[in-house]
Design an enzyme around this catalytic site. Sequence first.
Site, PDB file in Angstrom:
ATOM      1  N   LYS A 182       0.884  -1.169   0.000  1.00  0.00           N
ATOM      2  CA  LYS A 182       0.000   0.000   0.000  1.00  0.00           C
ATOM      3  C   LYS A 182       0.916   1.212   0.000  1.00  0.00           C
ATOM      4  O   LYS A 182       1.524   1.553   1.016  1.00  0.00           O
ATOM      5  CB  LYS A 182      -0.919   0.021   1.221  1.00  0.00           C
ATOM      6  CG  LYS A 182      -1.873   1.217   1.191  1.00  0.00           C
ATOM      7  CD  LYS A 182      -2.818   1.225   2.374  1.00  0.00           C
ATOM      8  CE  LYS A 182      -3.943   2.230   2.244  1.00  0.00           C
ATOM      9  NZ  LYS A 182      -3.589   3.567   1.802  1.00  0.00           N
ATOM     10  N   ARG A 236      -3.438   8.810  -5.630  1.00  0.00           N
ATOM     11  CA  ARG A 236      -4.023   7.999  -6.688  1.00  0.00           C
ATOM     12  C   ARG A 236      -3.896   8.705  -8.024  1.00  0.00           C
ATOM     13  O   ARG A 236      -4.158   9.909  -8.114  1.00  0.00           O
ATOM     14  CB  ARG A 236      -5.499   7.804  -6.347  1.00  0.00           C
ATOM     15  CG  ARG A 236      -6.182   6.705  -7.101  1.00  0.00           C
ATOM     16  CD  ARG A 236      -5.978   5.407  -6.394  1.00  0.00           C
ATOM     17  NE  ARG A 236      -6.702   4.322  -6.988  1.00  0.00           N
ATOM     18  CZ  ARG A 236      -7.694   3.675  -6.404  1.00  0.00           C
ATOM     19  NH1 ARG A 236      -8.129   4.053  -5.218  1.00  0.00           N
ATOM     20  NH2 ARG A 236      -8.260   2.650  -6.981  1.00  0.00           N
ATOM     21  N   LYS A 248      -7.542  -2.770   3.114  1.00  0.00           N
ATOM     22  CA  LYS A 248      -6.223  -2.239   3.445  1.00  0.00           C
ATOM     23  C   LYS A 248      -5.829  -2.670   4.845  1.00  0.00           C
ATOM     24  O   LYS A 248      -6.685  -2.750   5.728  1.00  0.00           O
ATOM     25  CB  LYS A 248      -6.205  -0.725   3.307  1.00  0.00           C
ATOM     26  CG  LYS A 248      -7.303  -0.019   4.076  1.00  0.00           C
ATOM     27  CD  LYS A 248      -7.248   1.483   3.858  1.00  0.00           C
ATOM     28  CE  LYS A 248      -8.447   2.151   4.488  1.00  0.00           C
ATOM     29  NZ  LYS A 248      -8.532   3.579   4.286  1.00  0.00           N
TER      30      LYS A 248
HETATM   31  P1  ATP Z   1      -5.818   6.122   3.539  1.00  0.00           P
HETATM   32  O1  ATP Z   1      -6.220   7.383   4.239  1.00  0.00           O
HETATM   33  O2  ATP Z   1      -5.687   4.933   4.411  1.00  0.00           O
HETATM   34  O3  ATP Z   1      -4.789   6.278   2.468  1.00  0.00           O
HETATM   35  P2  ATP Z   1      -7.973   6.529   1.939  1.00  0.00           P
HETATM   36  O4  ATP Z   1      -9.209   6.668   2.715  1.00  0.00           O
HETATM   37  O5  ATP Z   1      -7.295   7.725   1.384  1.00  0.00           O
HETATM   38  O6  ATP Z   1      -7.014   5.653   2.759  1.00  0.00           O
HETATM   39  P3  ATP Z   1      -8.686   4.095   0.834  1.00  0.00           P
HETATM   40  O7  ATP Z   1      -9.467   3.845  -0.381  1.00  0.00           O
HETATM   41  O8  ATP Z   1      -9.304   3.762   2.108  1.00  0.00           O
HETATM   42  O9  ATP Z   1      -8.229   5.574   0.735  1.00  0.00           O
HETATM   43  O10 ATP Z   1      -7.283   3.337   0.736  1.00  0.00           O
HETATM   44  C1  ATP Z   1      -6.871   2.956  -0.484  1.00  0.00           C
HETATM   45  C2  ATP Z   1      -5.936   3.969  -1.113  1.00  0.00           C
HETATM   46  O11 ATP Z   1      -4.631   3.457  -1.050  1.00  0.00           O
HETATM   47  C3  ATP Z   1      -6.214   4.081  -2.573  1.00  0.00           C
HETATM   48  O12 ATP Z   1      -7.109   5.137  -2.828  1.00  0.00           O
HETATM   49  C4  ATP Z   1      -4.878   4.347  -3.209  1.00  0.00           C
HETATM   50  O13 ATP Z   1      -4.693   5.743  -3.344  1.00  0.00           O
HETATM   51  C5  ATP Z   1      -3.887   3.826  -2.211  1.00  0.00           C
HETATM   52  N1  ATP Z   1      -3.101   2.675  -2.653  1.00  0.00           N
HETATM   53  C6  ATP Z   1      -1.766   2.524  -2.435  1.00  0.00           C
HETATM   54  N2  ATP Z   1      -1.309   1.376  -2.905  1.00  0.00           N
HETATM   55  C7  ATP Z   1      -2.340   0.740  -3.486  1.00  0.00           C
HETATM   56  C8  ATP Z   1      -2.482  -0.528  -4.152  1.00  0.00           C
HETATM   57  N3  ATP Z   1      -1.458  -1.354  -4.332  1.00  0.00           N
HETATM   58  N4  ATP Z   1      -3.732  -0.848  -4.575  1.00  0.00           N
HETATM   59  C9  ATP Z   1      -4.779  -0.014  -4.407  1.00  0.00           C
HETATM   60  N5  ATP Z   1      -4.697   1.182  -3.785  1.00  0.00           N
HETATM   61  C10 ATP Z   1      -3.499   1.565  -3.317  1.00  0.00           C
END
Ligand code: ATP
Length: 568
Positions: free
Chosen positions: A252, A257, A425
């Site tokens: 992760k 993104r 995650k």
């Molecule tokens: P966080 O605050 O924990 O980063 P978030 O709420 O911003 O999470 P989530 O959708 O909950 O977003 O966590 C997934 C995010 O992690 C994705 O939006 C992406 O930007 C990121 N990410 C990093 N590595 C990966 C991966 N290998 N596959 C998918 N998403 C990933």
Amino acid sequence: MQYKKLAQLYEDLSSTTKRLEKIEILSKFLSYLSKEDRDVMYLLEGMIYPEYDDRKIGISNQLAIKAISKATGIEPKQVTKEWKSIGDLGEVSKKLMQNKKQSTLHSHVLTTEKVLENLRKLPGLEGKGTVDKKIGLITELLTSASSIEAQYLVRTLIGDLRIGVQESTIREAMSSAFFDRNGKSSEIIQKAIDKANDLAIVFDIAKKGKLKELEKVSLEIGKPIKAMLAQKATSFKEGFEKVGKPCAVEYKYDGFRMIIHKRGKEVFLFTRMLENVTKQFPEVVEYILEYVKGNSFILDSEAVGFNKKTKEYTDFQAISQRIRRKYDISKLQKELPIEVNVFDVLYYNGKSTLDEPFEKRTKLLRKILKDHPYKIIASKMIITDDEKEADKFYKKALDDNQEGVMMKSLSADYRPGRRVGNMVKMKPEERDLDLVITGAEYGTGKRSGWLSSFILSCGGEKKGEYLEIGKVGTGIAEKDNEITFESLTELLTPLITKEKGKNAEIKPKIVVSVTYQEIQRSPNYNSGWALRFPRFTALRPDKPLKEIADLKEVSEAFNNQKRNWRFG
Ligand code: ATP
């Protein structure tokens, strides 16, 4: 269509909080809506174009006040006074128009076409005289509006429609209006919305009543789509339960993104907020053209910063300015280099791959992308059914300065914009939440003139409801942190909706990440919770308001902290 009819719909929708009633009201409206009026679908969500379109209405409260003043002949000062006491500019214009309308009868009938025509002129205005032109366009609408119409016009202008309609309500209403609402048609409509990302297009096709046609809606290169989101897991056991065994475990990455589109020599880069950031990342355009095979494709990825000397990965905050900054691009590119970590393929050579299983998509990805470390690589991944092996990989990710791992179901399709359980995650138990600033206090002494203490809120049970959970004044102005009192004051001042003494109420817009020591139950804040020792860690321009922590997430975090005390 007469704008009066739409205003009446807004009234009816806001008169009930029950979802089923809203669906019924909207479904009736949609079944009468003609093909020619399809752009009314945008107005339904308070917009003038589909969500991804950069051309936003963008009218500040101050400008709206000037226009209300011009349309009613009441001094701006008086309008502001009313606003401070009523708190909602929509209500204010309704009241003031009501008073005015008693003396002058309005002559024109306002139509939705006219509303769209004028509102769509707003974003393009530039240069000298812009403010006056904007006021002119708005005043023209307001003077032909009834008081109810004025109320919703003003709310649309300032981006605060308050009718409580979510995309899922619109989906169900379409399903009910055109297909005898059932699970299958709902699902097909939803998929069409996910792919088209444009309600007017989906409405147009749905109105014909043919599900087969809706199924043909596809992704389009250059038109942004929403990113799939992840649920949380607190252990590998829980993760495997959610996504199945074996599953893919990936780094992760701690970046942002980036969804990448390519057709021929054309490349488009979009953020999770659907913003086009192609100009800010010329190097990524190069990598895509050089290192990825295929005539056309859409890739999902995370862009991560690294230190140009040590090559160590840095955290998101270090590179966040690259998203916004529109000048000095080549300098910034050298100073703050990024590596693109690609983890999915959503479209390939003319066909959507959204409905293919992840296993097939990731294989395709690894076939078309040639890894070039520190430029572009396929995300680091293993496939396993073993908790120990997953844990080992997870520790390696942490050692590499990454946030943890993602666990992904091998058989799952890609669901744009959804937080479904086929991707979870796993991060170390950290105490942090994403919240929104809803209030602030002016400082004294050294900090006088600046907003210096900030009220944080989480999401409530209803859409658009924000509940206070704490106050923060630290973490600001520290080394390597772009959050300063100056920058926050500048950012928040245009969003102030009310002031009383040193306190300001702030329109919920600015999302921040905060860490804290503990969550407690508390009668002091209307969420019923309080954060002990909260600190700002980052501004989150990449995160939409609807994704901040809600009451459920806060109480989960509270329960987790209890569990961890008990088990050490
Ligand atoms: P966080 O605050 O924990 O980063 P978030 O709420 O911003 O999470 P989530 O959708 O909950 O977003 O966590 C997934 C995010 O992690 C994705 O939006 C992406 O930007 C990121 N990410 C990093 N590595 C990966 C991966 N290998 N596959 C998918 N998403 C990933």
